[in-house]
Design a protein around this motif. Structure first.
Motif, mmCIF file in Angstrom:
data_model
loop_
_atom_site.group_PDB
_atom_site.id
_atom_site.type_symbol
_atom_site.label_atom_id
_atom_site.label_comp_id
_atom_site.label_asym_id
_atom_site.label_seq_id
_atom_site.Cartn_x
_atom_site.Cartn_y
_atom_site.Cartn_z
ATOM 1 N N ARG A 1 52.479 29.708 46.974
ATOM 2 C CA ARG A 1 52.707 29.442 45.543
ATOM 3 C C ARG A 1 52.073 30.517 44.682
ATOM 4 N NH1 ARG A 1 49.557 26.591 42.153
ATOM 5 N NH2 ARG A 1 48.356 25.741 43.896
ATOM 6 N N LYS A 2 50.876 30.939 45.035
ATOM 7 C CA LYS A 2 50.213 31.992 44.260
ATOM 8 C C LYS A 2 50.928 33.327 44.412
ATOM 9 C CE LYS A 2 47.072 29.476 42.445
ATOM 10 N NZ LYS A 2 47.094 29.220 40.982
ATOM 11 N N GLU A 3 51.438 33.599 45.594
ATOM 12 C CA GLU A 3 52.212 34.833 45.786
ATOM 13 C C GLU A 3 53.469 34.824 44.930
ATOM 14 O OE1 GLU A 3 52.935 35.093 49.941
ATOM 15 O OE2 GLU A 3 50.999 36.049 50.388
ATOM 16 N N GLU B 1 53.871 33.122 42.095
ATOM 17 C CA GLU B 1 53.453 33.283 40.696
ATOM 18 C C GLU B 1 53.074 34.728 40.398
ATOM 19 O OE1 GLU B 1 50.307 30.525 40.107
ATOM 20 O OE2 GLU B 1 51.587 28.740 40.206
ATOM 21 N N ALA B 2 52.433 35.389 41.351
ATOM 22 C CA ALA B 2 52.079 36.800 41.160
ATOM 23 C C ALA B 2 53.331 37.672 41.040
ATOM 24 C CB ALA B 2 51.213 37.287 42.317
ATOM 25 N N GLN C 1 47.146 39.114 34.951
ATOM 26 C CA GLN C 1 47.519 37.885 35.646
ATOM 27 C C GLN C 1 47.978 38.170 37.076
ATOM 28 O OE1 GLN C 1 50.098 35.101 33.672
ATOM 29 N NE2 GLN C 1 49.312 35.615 31.638
ATOM 30 N N TYR C 2 48.709 39.267 37.247
ATOM 31 C CA TYR C 2 49.180 39.621 38.588
ATOM 32 C C TYR C 2 48.008 39.862 39.534
ATOM 33 C CZ TYR C 2 50.899 42.576 42.351
ATOM 34 O OH TYR C 2 51.159 43.111 43.593
ATOM 35 N N LEU D 1 46.255 36.422 40.266
ATOM 36 C CA LEU D 1 47.016 35.572 41.180
ATOM 37 C C LEU D 1 47.065 36.169 42.584
ATOM 38 C CD1 LEU D 1 49.948 34.679 38.753
ATOM 39 C CD2 LEU D 1 48.188 33.106 39.588
ATOM 40 N N SER D 2 47.162 37.493 42.663
ATOM 41 C CA SER D 2 47.144 38.138 43.981
ATOM 42 C C SER D 2 45.793 37.938 44.656
ATOM 43 C CB SER D 2 47.450 39.634 43.838
ATOM 44 O OG SER D 2 48.743 39.847 43.322
ATOM 45 N N GLU E 1 43.821 35.335 44.252
ATOM 46 C CA GLU E 1 43.792 33.958 44.734
ATOM 47 C C GLU E 1 44.610 33.806 46.015
ATOM 48 O OE1 GLU E 1 44.554 30.840 41.949
ATOM 49 O OE2 GLU E 1 43.709 31.964 40.269
ATOM 50 N N ALA E 2 45.791 34.447 46.035
ATOM 51 C CA ALA E 2 46.623 34.367 47.233
ATOM 52 C C ALA E 2 45.923 35.019 48.423
ATOM 53 C CB ALA E 2 47.969 35.047 46.978
ATOM 54 N N TYR F 1 40.216 40.552 41.966
ATOM 55 C CA TYR F 1 39.618 39.907 40.792
ATOM 56 C C TYR F 1 38.999 40.954 39.862
ATOM 57 C CZ TYR F 1 40.144 35.204 42.740
ATOM 58 O OH TYR F 1 40.660 34.021 43.218
#
Length: 461
Positions: free
Chosen positions: A130-132, A134-135, A278-279, A282-283, A285-286, A353
């Motif tokens: 899901r995070k991938e 969204e990224a 944001q990218y 999210l990356s 987090e993934a 991050y």
């Protein structure tokens, strides 16, 4: 009488129909009229659109990772079948042979057929997929914002080149006027010198000034041709009609834009940085969630044929590799966990991050700089417009004064040196007005890029 009234009515309809067309033709030749063709044909815009398409396809491909992954293979081989007991780890470069250690009869080699299909569906991965996804969506929106930012920059580039063309055209006309005035003085001086009313040195001085003015005219003619070539590089045509804009360049419409005095958070440059931040987030987090195990639903089907019969007879014929078939299926659930990635995935996630933090700080820096530039440019525009009004008045007064002094020179009341000084003052006033006009329009182009609004500039130049 009735015919005359009818003719007048027809004439009124014709004029009413022609007036909008005439108004449209007058409004067509503006800076804004060039933009649709540039936006449609300039390769840079097409490159950004291709980048958006690529980002969209990438987003769809990443979303496809959440679907079941189906793999199939088929092979037909020819080789030995000697069995061997024991276990091993399959590595690249090895192949497995399954068979009995009991001696078989017949050929020492046998043909084999094998085909399989497997399905693998990742049911749960702690939100990594899901995070991938969204990224990938953030990356797509970043590409859209970068395209919008490029379009803004291109609009500014078109505006600056167009203003430069109008500036060089005004300079060329200015040098032509100067040369014409000096040519008139030269002719008057030559006539007065021939009649003995003026010394011959006056004629030489007037002729020298005229030659210098012609040289200046030649220089600005070259500058104008160069600026036209640079504009046509963006426009993509052989010529451009700027006659209507030339008059508006030196005599802009009353008033100037008083738009927003704050930078919008939706500005393409800022929005692109926000999406990039944001990218990265999210990356990150993934990447961190990829360190945890994933639960997958597995399924498979295999078909195998061999030249070794059930009675232990071995056939070396190629076609017999499709005989003695066996079909198997397998279904289950599995957990995959790369334990060694716990540390490395955490480090890669922390690095992403930090990239997100860096981009967020860059966003704040850009927003602060753009806000300061916008406030400064609006203050400059206000004062520049005031200067423009004053230089225009100064030109009118200088032209009137020059006409009076020229009449006095013809009457022999003043010397040539005095007339040339007055002409120099007129030349300086006209030049100051041209420079002020260019600075005014350039400031408007800069402000338009900061506010992402080129409507005023495109419609009034």
């Amino acid at each position: 009488m009735i015919k005359r009234i009818g003719a007048n009515i027809v004439l009124l309809f014709v004029l009413a129909a022609a007036f909008p067309v005439s108004a449209q033709q007058q409004q067509a030749h503006t800076l804004g009229s060039l933009w649709p063709k540039i936006e449609e044909n300039y390769p840079g815009v097409g490159a950004k659109l291709s980048a958006i398409d690529a980002a969209k396809l990438h987003e769809r491909a990443v979303k496809g990772n959440r679907l079941p992954q189906v793999k199939a293979q088929a092979q037909h081989t020819y080789g030995t079948y000697e069995g061997s007991a024991g276990a091993f780890f399959p590595q690249a470069g090895f192949f497995n042979v399954s068979g009995s250690t009991v001696p078989l009869e017949g050929s020492t080699v046998a043909a084999n057929t094998f085909g399989s299909a497997t399905a693998e569906w990742e049911l749960f991965s702690f939100g990594k997929l899901r995070k991938e996804s969204e990224a990938a969506g953030a990356l797509y929106h970043k590409a859209v914002s970068e395209k919008d930012a490029y379009v803004l920059h291109l609009k500014k580039a078109v505006s600056e080149r167009y203003i430069t063309l109008l500036y060089t055209d005004a300079k060329l006309n200015w040098t032509a006027k100067n040369a014409k005035r000096l040519d008139d003085i030269r002719k008057i001086t030559s006539g007065l010198a021939a009649s003995g009313l003026r010394p011959a040195a006056d004629s030489l001085l007037a002729s020298s000034s005229y030659v210098q003015a012609m040289g200046e005219h030649d220089k600005w003619q070259g500058f104008k041709i160069a600026s036209l070539i640079q504009l046509l590089e963006l426009y993509g045509d052989d010529t451009v009609d700027y006659t209507a804009s030339a008059s508006r360049f030196s005599s802009p419409a009353e008033g100037y834009p008083t738009g927003e005095n704050t930078i919008s958070s939706a500005h393409p440059i800022l929005h692109a940085l926000d999406q990039q931040s944001q990218y990265y987030g999210l990356s990150g987090e993934a990447e961190k969630r990829s360190a945890w195990p994933s639960i997958r639903l597995l399924g498979g089907y295999a078909h195998r044929g061999t030249g070794i019969g059930p009675n232990g007879t071995v056939s070396g014929a190629w076609k017999d590799g499709f005989k003695n078939t066996a079909n198997n299926m397998l279904a289950g659930i599995g957990i995959t966990w790369n334990i060694s990635s716990l540390h490395t995935s955490r480090l890669r996630g922390e690095a992403l991050y930090k990239e997100a933090e860096r981009t967020a700080r860059l966003h704040a820096q850009y927003e602060q700089e753009m806000q300061a530039d916008l406030s400064a440019s609006q203050a400059k525009i206000h004062r520049q417009y005031e200067q423009l009004q004053k230089t225009r008045l100064a030109v009118r007064q200088s032209q009137a004064a020059y006409g009076m002094y020229l009449a006095r020179y013809k009457s022999g009341l003043i010397a040539l040196s005095e007339l040339l000084q007055i002409r120099t003052l007129l030349e300086q006033a006209e030049n100051a007005h041209i420079e002020a006009s260019r600075d005014y329009w350039m400031l408007l182009a800069y402000e338009a890029e900061l506010t992402a609004d080129f409507d005023f500039l495109f419609n009034n130049l």
